[in-house]
Design an enzyme around this catalytic site. Sequence first.
Site, PDB file in Angstrom:
ATOM      1  N   SER A 214     -11.108 -18.432  18.002  1.00  0.00           N
ATOM      2  CA  SER A 214     -11.763 -18.555  17.186  1.00  0.00           C
ATOM      3  C   SER A 214     -11.629 -18.044  15.612  1.00  0.00           C
ATOM      4  O   SER A 214     -11.185 -16.759  16.128  1.00  0.00           O
ATOM      5  CB  SER A 214     -13.316 -17.794  17.460  1.00  0.00           C
ATOM      6  OG  SER A 214     -14.287 -18.000  16.516  1.00  0.00           O
TER       7      SER A 214
ATOM      8  N   ARG B 203     -23.725 -17.733  23.069  1.00  0.00           N
ATOM      9  CA  ARG B 203     -23.397 -17.996  24.779  1.00  0.00           C
ATOM     10  C   ARG B 203     -23.751 -16.021  25.264  1.00  0.00           C
ATOM     11  O   ARG B 203     -23.680 -15.088  24.559  1.00  0.00           O
ATOM     12  CB  ARG B 203     -22.060 -18.180  24.508  1.00  0.00           C
ATOM     13  CG  ARG B 203     -22.021 -20.114  24.296  1.00  0.00           C
ATOM     14  CD  ARG B 203     -20.586 -19.827  24.949  1.00  0.00           C
ATOM     15  NE  ARG B 203     -19.282 -19.078  24.006  1.00  0.00           N
ATOM     16  CZ  ARG B 203     -18.524 -18.914  24.728  1.00  0.00           C
ATOM     17  NH1 ARG B 203     -18.522 -17.792  25.458  1.00  0.00           N
ATOM     18  NH2 ARG B 203     -17.840 -17.695  23.949  1.00  0.00           N
TER      19      ARG B 203
ATOM     20  N   HIS C 233      -8.974 -25.925  25.520  1.00  0.00           N
ATOM     21  CA  HIS C 233      -9.382 -25.483  24.142  1.00  0.00           C
ATOM     22  C   HIS C 233      -8.603 -25.270  22.915  1.00  0.00           C
ATOM     23  O   HIS C 233      -7.633 -25.307  22.873  1.00  0.00           O
ATOM     24  CB  HIS C 233      -9.323 -24.519  24.998  1.00  0.00           C
ATOM     25  CG  HIS C 233     -10.822 -23.942  23.586  1.00  0.00           C
ATOM     26  ND1 HIS C 233     -10.685 -23.101  22.841  1.00  0.00           N
ATOM     27  CD2 HIS C 233     -11.348 -24.413  22.537  1.00  0.00           C
ATOM     28  CE1 HIS C 233     -11.252 -22.483  22.649  1.00  0.00           C
ATOM     29  NE2 HIS C 233     -12.406 -23.778  22.323  1.00  0.00           N
TER      30      HIS C 233
ATOM     31  N   LYS D  57     -20.816 -25.501  26.103  1.00  0.00           N
ATOM     32  CA  LYS D  57     -19.844 -24.943  27.238  1.00  0.00           C
ATOM     33  C   LYS D  57     -19.578 -25.061  28.826  1.00  0.00           C
ATOM     34  O   LYS D  57     -18.728 -25.287  29.093  1.00  0.00           O
ATOM     35  CB  LYS D  57     -19.267 -23.772  26.659  1.00  0.00           C
ATOM     36  CG  LYS D  57     -18.647 -23.471  24.828  1.00  0.00           C
ATOM     37  CD  LYS D  57     -17.612 -24.347  25.355  1.00  0.00           C
ATOM     38  CE  LYS D  57     -17.348 -23.424  23.566  1.00  0.00           C
ATOM     39  NZ  LYS D  57     -15.892 -24.641  23.484  1.00  0.00           N
TER      40      LYS D  57
ATOM     41  N   ARG E  50     -24.537 -22.358  12.849  1.00  0.00           N
ATOM     42  CA  ARG E  50     -23.646 -23.155  13.560  1.00  0.00           C
ATOM     43  C   ARG E  50     -24.472 -24.626  12.825  1.00  0.00           C
ATOM     44  O   ARG E  50     -25.352 -24.865  12.681  1.00  0.00           O
ATOM     45  CB  ARG E  50     -23.314 -24.187  14.756  1.00  0.00           C
ATOM     46  CG  ARG E  50     -22.653 -22.426  15.956  1.00  0.00           C
ATOM     47  CD  ARG E  50     -21.515 -23.304  15.981  1.00  0.00           C
ATOM     48  NE  ARG E  50     -20.875 -22.004  16.180  1.00  0.00           N
ATOM     49  CZ  ARG E  50     -20.207 -22.491  16.768  1.00  0.00           C
ATOM     50  NH1 ARG E  50     -18.482 -22.264  16.673  1.00  0.00           N
ATOM     51  NH2 ARG E  50     -18.975 -20.488  17.820  1.00  0.00           N
TER      52      ARG E  50
ATOM     53  N   LYS F 260      -7.854 -23.177  13.605  1.00  0.00           N
ATOM     54  CA  LYS F 260      -8.035 -24.497  14.872  1.00  0.00           C
ATOM     55  C   LYS F 260      -8.519 -25.416  14.035  1.00  0.00           C
ATOM     56  O   LYS F 260      -7.685 -26.887  13.324  1.00  0.00           O
ATOM     57  CB  LYS F 260      -8.973 -24.214  16.219  1.00  0.00           C
ATOM     58  CG  LYS F 260      -8.959 -25.246  17.097  1.00  0.00           C
ATOM     59  CD  LYS F 260      -8.897 -24.964  18.399  1.00  0.00           C
ATOM     60  CE  LYS F 260      -9.814 -24.181  18.373  1.00  0.00           C
ATOM     61  NZ  LYS F 260     -10.798 -24.517  18.792  1.00  0.00           N
ATOM     62  N   THR F 261      -9.720 -25.602  14.161  1.00  0.00           N
ATOM     63  CA  THR F 261     -10.863 -26.503  12.685  1.00  0.00           C
ATOM     64  C   THR F 261     -10.166 -26.505  11.867  1.00  0.00           C
ATOM     65  O   THR F 261      -9.725 -28.085  11.148  1.00  0.00           O
ATOM     66  CB  THR F 261     -12.235 -25.903  12.793  1.00  0.00           C
ATOM     67  OG1 THR F 261     -12.694 -25.727  14.598  1.00  0.00           O
ATOM     68  CG2 THR F 261     -12.920 -27.413  12.088  1.00  0.00           C
TER      69      THR F 261
ATOM     70  N   ASP G 186     -12.331 -29.603  19.312  1.00  0.00           N
ATOM     71  CA  ASP G 186     -11.855 -28.603  19.992  1.00  0.00           C
ATOM     72  C   ASP G 186     -12.144 -28.813  21.552  1.00  0.00           C
ATOM     73  O   ASP G 186     -11.491 -27.528  21.935  1.00  0.00           O
ATOM     74  CB  ASP G 186     -13.590 -27.647  19.701  1.00  0.00           C
ATOM     75  CG  ASP G 186     -14.195 -26.537  20.422  1.00  0.00           C
ATOM     76  OD1 ASP G 186     -13.548 -26.079  19.849  1.00  0.00           O
ATOM     77  OD2 ASP G 186     -14.931 -26.530  21.095  1.00  0.00           O
TER      78      ASP G 186
END
Length: 550
Positions: free
Chosen positions: A256, A73, A236, A216, A340, A260-261, A275
């Site tokens: 990041s 990004r 988030h 996003k 990704r 979390k994932t 997410d």
Amino acid sequence: MVHGRHAHDENEGNQFLGKELKYFSQAGFDLDRIHIKRNAPIASLYEDAILNEGAVISSSGALINFSGKKTGRSPKDKRIVYEETSKDDVWWGPVNIKMDEHTFEINRERAIDYLNTRENVYVFDGFAGWDPKYRIKVRVIASRAYHALFMHNMLIRPTAEELENFGEPDFIIYNAGQFPANRFTTGMTSTTSVEVNFKRMEMVILGTEYAGEMKKGIFSVMHYLQPVKFGQLSLHSSANQAKGDNGDVTLFFGLSGTGKTTLSADPNRLLIGDDEHVWSDTGVFNIEGGCYAKTINLSAEKEPEIYNAIRFGSILENVVYNPADRVPDYDDVSITENTRCAYPIEAIPNAKIPCIADRQPSNIIMLTCDAFGVLPPVSRLTPEQAQYHFVAGYTSKTPGTEDGIAEPSPTFSTCYGQPFIILHPGRYAKMLAERMEKNKVDCWLINTGWTGGKFGTGKRCPLKYTRAIVDAIHNGSLAKAEFENFPIFNLAIPKAVEGVPSEILDPAKVWPSKDAFNAEIQKLGGMFQKAFSKYEADITADVKNAGPIL
């Protein structure tokens, strides 16, 4: 024969547009010149991406695409249009940089002019938000088949009937990312521009082909619409739910690299999403219809769900492959470390479809990766502390091998997602506190980072211990544990957790040197205070005092 096939596709395409054609001609699209492909089949998007965009099919059937110069990004090039309907709600500053309406019109025109030069223009109509009460209809208009397939995976795919009756979209993305912005246009700082206009409910992308900008962009819009229009809280976070009849729900916040994932993918629980979520008056729902997972160092052993989701219809982005057999090399970061994969959430075996839970969360887990090695593996937060840590949004980046930094660097990203928030952080924090209070939600701060010393001397807290902590939260045993106070940060830490050596629960006990530990915790406490001072003006005193006291 080929000619016949294409003629059939043409027909099908334009008939499929039907009543949408009026919209496209009004928007300035030259329908005599371009061919609009709306919600095209996956196979047809594959063909176009391979033929025109240099995409290749991987050995497992996924489509490997390249996003060109930009492989991540461009937050410095993101703009929000300053206009009367939203200007009093937006938190203006380095995250939300102003752009005037006239400049937006120039860039929007430039994007449409560019799309008019293409042979194919791809349209994808889908939804953001799984709860029909709060979802929005999104239209993506793009010049690359790769972008259409990406949003096909990331938005919620409409049924044939929903597509037939789609009507006017609530939000439109014009993605002309192959074409640069004009640097001489007022307010442009580079050839890249990503801009959102809340009055027109439109987004324009110029000068970046990185697909994550669209994902996003929708998230930013939901961060505005959900609180302002619907009175709901966008977050988030990832979310999962216990199996069985309407099981308990957990929200995981974290930046990041905090887990979390990984932690929300739990074989004993259903995944609501990884997410972006909304905590509504009636429960929790996912905003997206897909996952956008990092693939660096991916392996079938470490993350089987993600690994197996990389198949026909999924997109691999900027991944290097072996030309001899088309097998992706997930350890090769020569294009970017931010490789990704985008795949529909149905590809995850224990995903809960539809991605919505009709009950309030029981637990909130805030994840941090503390490379200073001083925060405890788990602590229980008061509602004030929960707000404080949510606004601070702390984690740390570990020193990279090549950049010569020997010290960990702290990252404070407010609401655990600073680049995407639109309103003042205090507004989201207040909504979070109200919902926690009303539903009696327990909040936990989990450190997945270092223990027994900082990065370089200590070691990373083993994943099996973190999983045991999360299990203890879910089975209710942690809430019943005996707690003691952890100084400076004033956190309540458990004396024992099943499956975790009790000495690591208090970081001070596993550091070889007491003095080194005290120096490090004072240092981190000071960093928190400095970071938090940016938001203090709009935060109540009890929340401000819930942070570290030096």
